[in-house]
Write a protein that holds these residues in place. Structure first.
Motif: not given
Length: 265
Positions: A140, A242-243, A246-248
């Motif tokens: 990130k 990471k999840k 990636a979930s915003g």
């Protein structure tokens, strides 16, 4: 929420002097409590804004307007609610809140220890250590150089610094500090320790006034043991962050500084 929990949830913010309330008091502009309380609500509002504007200019070298002030204030309130909710639900800060707060998350190898230093102006009074870290994988945040200088809040006070900076403000004695060969113990949490050269960690960092990526407490990093034999995806913590990224998850609207860019004081 008791004072211990409040300390736990704000410790990251305190370490980098970014919370709205701390910005106001960092340069000592606030009037006495009595003077402030005698102001009308409108006068208090204007005073708070002018204080914020002045401290942002003198500390962060940024020009701000009323909309910036309102945005940062709202972001601070949002952070406080998230922290309080996390503590009530989980007893700790959630991964989502950490992601929303931090500036960078990356996997990195510690390649050199550059020394133990005493706190500078506009910094929390704990000592700090500097390390060279090679970036293996950025999870990130804006792009970083391949090798950065990482700042770990905590280390060892020198006796001279304690006498000059700490003892004059607090009624404490030298024997109340734990003595080691390197000096007097000065980490932000009792179970903390310095990161190790040669080891790989998952780092969750914020950027500080000096432009460095910074960690303050043990929760800001995860030691990835035997990383070279396993790789990033063998570690649950890396996969989880990471999840979440990636979930915003939306970043909290707070004062954010640039990494790898010296900010003149």
């Amino acid at each position: 929420m008791n004072s211990k929990n409040k300390r736990q949830i704000f410790i990251l913010s305190i370490s980098v002097v970014v919370l709205f309330a701390l910005t106001l008091v960092a340069v000592g502009y606030l009037q006495s409590t009595e003077d402030y309380e005698n102001m009308s609500p409108a006068e208090q509002e204007e005073y708070d804004f002018q204080t914020f504007k002045k401290s942002m200019s003198e500390i962060y070298h940024q020009d701000v307007d009323k909309s910036d002030y309102e945005r940062i204030r709202a972001g601070t309130a949002e952070m406080e609610l998230a922290y309080q909710s996390d503590m009530e639900k989980y007893g700790k800060i959630s991964d989502e809140t950490m992601v929303a707060y931090c500036d960078h998350i990356f996997v990195g190898r510690v390649v050199a220890h550059k020394g133990n230093y005493q706190a500078q102006k506009n910094e929390v009074q704990n000592p700090y250590n500097l390390f060279d870290v090679e970036i293996i994988e950025l999870i990130k945040g804006p792009a970083l150089e391949n090798k950065i200088e990482l700042k770990q809040i905590g280390g060892y006070y020198t006796e001279e610094y304690l006498v000059r900076e700490i003892f004059r403000e607090r009624e404490v004695k030298l024997d109340s500090f734990e003595k080691y060969d390197d000096g007097y113990y000065g980490f932000m949490e009792p179970n903390d320790e310095l990161i190790e050269v040669g080891e790989v960690y998952l780092f969750v960092t914020v950027s500080q006034l000096d432009g460095r990526c910074t960690i303050g407490v043990p929760d800001n990093r995860v030691h990835l043991e035997n990383y070279d034999d396993k790789g990033s995806d063998a570690f649950d913590e890396v996969i989880l962050y990471k999840k979440v990224v990636a979930s915003g998850v939306k970043d909290f609207d707070r004062i954010r500084l640039s990494a790898n860019e010296e900010i003149k004081k």
